[in-house]
Design an enzyme around this catalytic site. Sequence first.
Site, mmCIF file in Angstrom:
data_model
loop_
_atom_site.group_PDB
_atom_site.id
_atom_site.type_symbol
_atom_site.label_atom_id
_atom_site.label_comp_id
_atom_site.label_asym_id
_atom_site.label_seq_id
_atom_site.Cartn_x
_atom_site.Cartn_y
_atom_site.Cartn_z
ATOM 1 N N ASP A 174 0.406 -1.232 0.335
ATOM 2 C CA ASP A 174 -0.238 -0.076 0.180
ATOM 3 C C ASP A 174 0.717 1.339 -0.082
ATOM 4 O OD1 ASP A 174 -1.899 1.705 0.239
ATOM 5 O OD2 ASP A 174 -2.667 0.992 2.042
ATOM 6 N N ASP A 175 0.940 1.870 -0.736
ATOM 7 C CA ASP A 175 1.901 3.375 -1.357
ATOM 8 C C ASP A 175 3.251 2.951 -1.269
ATOM 9 O OD1 ASP A 175 -1.000 3.992 -0.867
ATOM 10 O OD2 ASP A 175 -0.323 5.250 0.877
ATOM 11 N N CYS B 86 -6.551 3.723 -3.921
ATOM 12 C CA CYS B 86 -6.806 2.467 -3.108
ATOM 13 C C CYS B 86 -7.322 1.728 -4.065
ATOM 14 C CB CYS B 86 -6.183 2.812 -1.485
ATOM 15 S SG CYS B 86 -4.906 3.409 -0.422
ATOM 16 N N ARG C 282 -8.062 -1.459 -6.227
ATOM 17 C CA ARG C 282 -8.165 -2.839 -5.521
ATOM 18 C C ARG C 282 -8.917 -3.482 -6.123
ATOM 19 N NH1 ARG C 282 -5.546 -2.404 -0.478
ATOM 20 N NH2 ARG C 282 -3.712 -0.656 -1.137
ATOM 21 N N LYS D 93 -5.433 -5.790 3.740
ATOM 22 C CA LYS D 93 -6.291 -4.096 3.737
ATOM 23 C C LYS D 93 -7.539 -4.897 2.189
ATOM 24 C CE LYS D 93 -6.641 -0.175 1.913
ATOM 25 N NZ LYS D 93 -5.254 1.501 2.006
ATOM 26 N N HIS E 291 -10.997 -2.402 1.559
ATOM 27 C CA HIS E 291 -10.981 -1.303 0.842
ATOM 28 C C HIS E 291 -12.396 -1.164 -0.508
ATOM 29 C CE1 HIS E 291 -9.436 3.091 0.702
ATOM 30 N NE2 HIS E 291 -10.647 2.554 1.701
ATOM 31 N N SER F 32 -8.286 1.248 5.395
ATOM 32 C CA SER F 32 -7.143 2.439 5.575
ATOM 33 C C SER F 32 -6.986 2.693 6.902
ATOM 34 C CB SER F 32 -7.149 3.580 4.620
ATOM 35 O OG SER F 32 -6.824 3.665 3.649
ATOM 36 N N HIS G 53 1.435 2.521 3.797
ATOM 37 C CA HIS G 53 -0.072 3.958 4.470
ATOM 38 C C HIS G 53 0.894 4.090 5.469
ATOM 39 C CE1 HIS G 53 -3.439 5.641 4.273
ATOM 40 N NE2 HIS G 53 -3.994 5.008 3.326
ATOM 41 N N ASP H 292 -0.207 -0.368 -4.824
ATOM 42 C CA ASP H 292 -1.631 -0.086 -5.210
ATOM 43 C C ASP H 292 -1.487 1.253 -5.830
ATOM 44 O OD1 ASP H 292 -1.355 1.587 -2.950
ATOM 45 O OD2 ASP H 292 -3.418 0.705 -2.263
ATOM 46 N N ASN H 293 -0.704 1.894 -5.587
ATOM 47 C CA ASN H 293 -0.389 3.147 -6.101
ATOM 48 C C ASN H 293 1.063 3.665 -5.466
ATOM 49 O OD1 ASN H 293 -2.443 4.113 -4.071
ATOM 50 N ND2 ASN H 293 -0.516 4.855 -3.932
ATOM 51 N N LYS I 111 1.806 9.120 -5.519
ATOM 52 C CA LYS I 111 0.122 8.460 -4.922
ATOM 53 C C LYS I 111 -1.251 9.996 -5.322
ATOM 54 C CE LYS I 111 -2.754 7.627 -1.324
ATOM 55 N NZ LYS I 111 -2.838 6.656 0.300
HETATM 56 MG MG MG Z 1 -2.251 2.686 -1.321
#
Ligand code: MG
Length: 468
Positions: free
Chosen positions: A35-36, A75, A79, A132, A134, A157, A234, A286-287, A307
Site C-alpha cells: 500500500d503506497d 487505493c 484494488r 487491507k 477497502h 485504510s 500506508h 496499489d499506487n 500517489k
Molecule cells: Mg494505497
Amino acid sequence: MKTIIFRCIALLFLTSLAFAQSNKRPPNFVVIFCDDLGYGDLGSFGNPTIRTPHLDRMAAEGQRWTSFYSADSVCTPSRAALLTGRLPIRTGMYSDTRRVLFPDSADGLPSSEITIAELLKTKGYATAAIGKWHLGWQSEFLPMKQGFDSYFGIPYSNDMDATFVATPRENYFRSLKNPKREYWNVPLMRNEQIVERPADQTTLTERYTDEAIKFISANKNKPFFLYLAHSMPHMPLFRSKKFENKSQRGLYGDVIEELDANVGRLLYTLRQMKLDRNTLVVFTSDNGPWALFDEQGGSAGLLRGAKGGTYEGGMREPTIFWQPGTLKPGVVTGIGSTMDLLPTFCAMAGTAAPKDRVLDGYDLSAPLLSKGNSPRQMMPYWRGSRLMALRHGSFKAHFITQAEYGGGAPVMHPTPELYNLDVDPSEKYNIAAQHPEVIAEMRRLAEEHKKGIPPVQNHLDARIPPKK
Ligand code: MG
C-alpha cells in the site's frame, strides 16, 4: 525376455508420465500487494539505503517489470481494478469527490462484478484474502462475498477511524507522523467478525504473513490463490519491535525492511514445501508513494509525481514476477498493469475470462514465459471520471493535469504535454511541439478509448445517513 522386460518398463514409464501430465496441477497464484510503496523504494529498483535482500533475490530469480502500472493512483479504485481486470470507470469504483471508500461509505464493489477469486473457484482453487480490503466494509461487500473462502485483515485504510480531532489540519499531520495505536479505532477482522479493535498495527505485517503461511500449509495439496494486501507502508507507519530503528532510511525504511523480511518468510515456505516451482508470485503496489508526508512517505525514484496523480510516480509500481523454473529471470520493459493479472491467471489456470463484459486486462503469459512481447500497448490514466493521460508505446500524452492533493482544479491542456517515456522516464522534457502527428494519434486513441466506456453508477459517493 530382456526385450519384454524393457518394453514393460517403458510402458510403465509412459503410463506414469501421462498420468502425471493429466494430473498436472494448475499453478498457484500469490499476489503480494503493498500500500503506497514507491517505485524507488526497493534495493532492486535503485534505493540506496533501504535493505531489501529478499525482494532483490526474488527479482534476480524472477522478472523485474519496469513499466508495470496500477490502474489508479489511489487505493479503492486500484484494488477494484486488480481484482476485476476492469477500469474503475467501468465498475463504478470511481468518483470526482470522494476518491476512496471511508468508514461512513454506504456502498462497495458490486456483487455483479466478477473477481479473480470467483473465477479461480470454478477451477477448484482455495482462495484467501489477507490484509487491507477497502472495497466496502459492510458484510455484503467483504471478501467472502467476492469469491474468497476466508479473510483476515483491516477492511479499510489504517488511518481511518481517527480518534483525534483532525482540525486544524496540523493535528492530522502531527498525529500521523507520531503514530500511537490508540489514535485509530481500525478493526481487525477474521472473516466477517471483528476480532481486535483498535488493531495493533505494529504486528500487522508479521501477522498477515503468519496467516498467509498457515493458508499455504493447509492448502499445499490443492491449487490456491492468495491475495495478500499488506497495510504498510500506508501512513501511519508501524513496525514491530524487531525492526525498530534498524534502517538507515529511518522509520519508513524500518517498515519496508520488515515487509521484505516477511516476503522472505513466505518464499522460504514455498521452497520448503516444494511449491515454489508451481506458484506464480507477483509483488507490486496499489499506487505511488504518499508525498504529503515528506520523509515518512516513500520515493518514486526517478519518476515524476506521487500517489494521487497521473504522472508516472503515481501509478508505475515496482513489480516482480517469480516462479523458478518457469519464468526466465530478467528485466521486462514491456507495459503491464495489475488489470492484466485476471486474464493472465485465467489463461494459466485453464479457465475462460468473462465474456459478457469488457475487460481492460491482457493475458501476459507470452512475456512471462518469454514467448513474445507484452500484448499491452496502451495504458490509460484515469482520475475519477476524467481520462487524464494516455500512454501508447513509448509516448505519453497528458490531456489534463492536476495536483495530487490539495483541491487544485484540473488543468486542461489545449496541446497535451507529450513525453517519450523510453528516453525520458522522469517526464521532464515536453516534446509536444516536435511531434504534432503523435499528438493527433494520441487524441484519436483517447477518443476511441472513451467512446467504449458507457456511463455507470458511481459507488464511492453514497454515505450512511448520520444518526439522529
Ligand atoms: Mg494505497
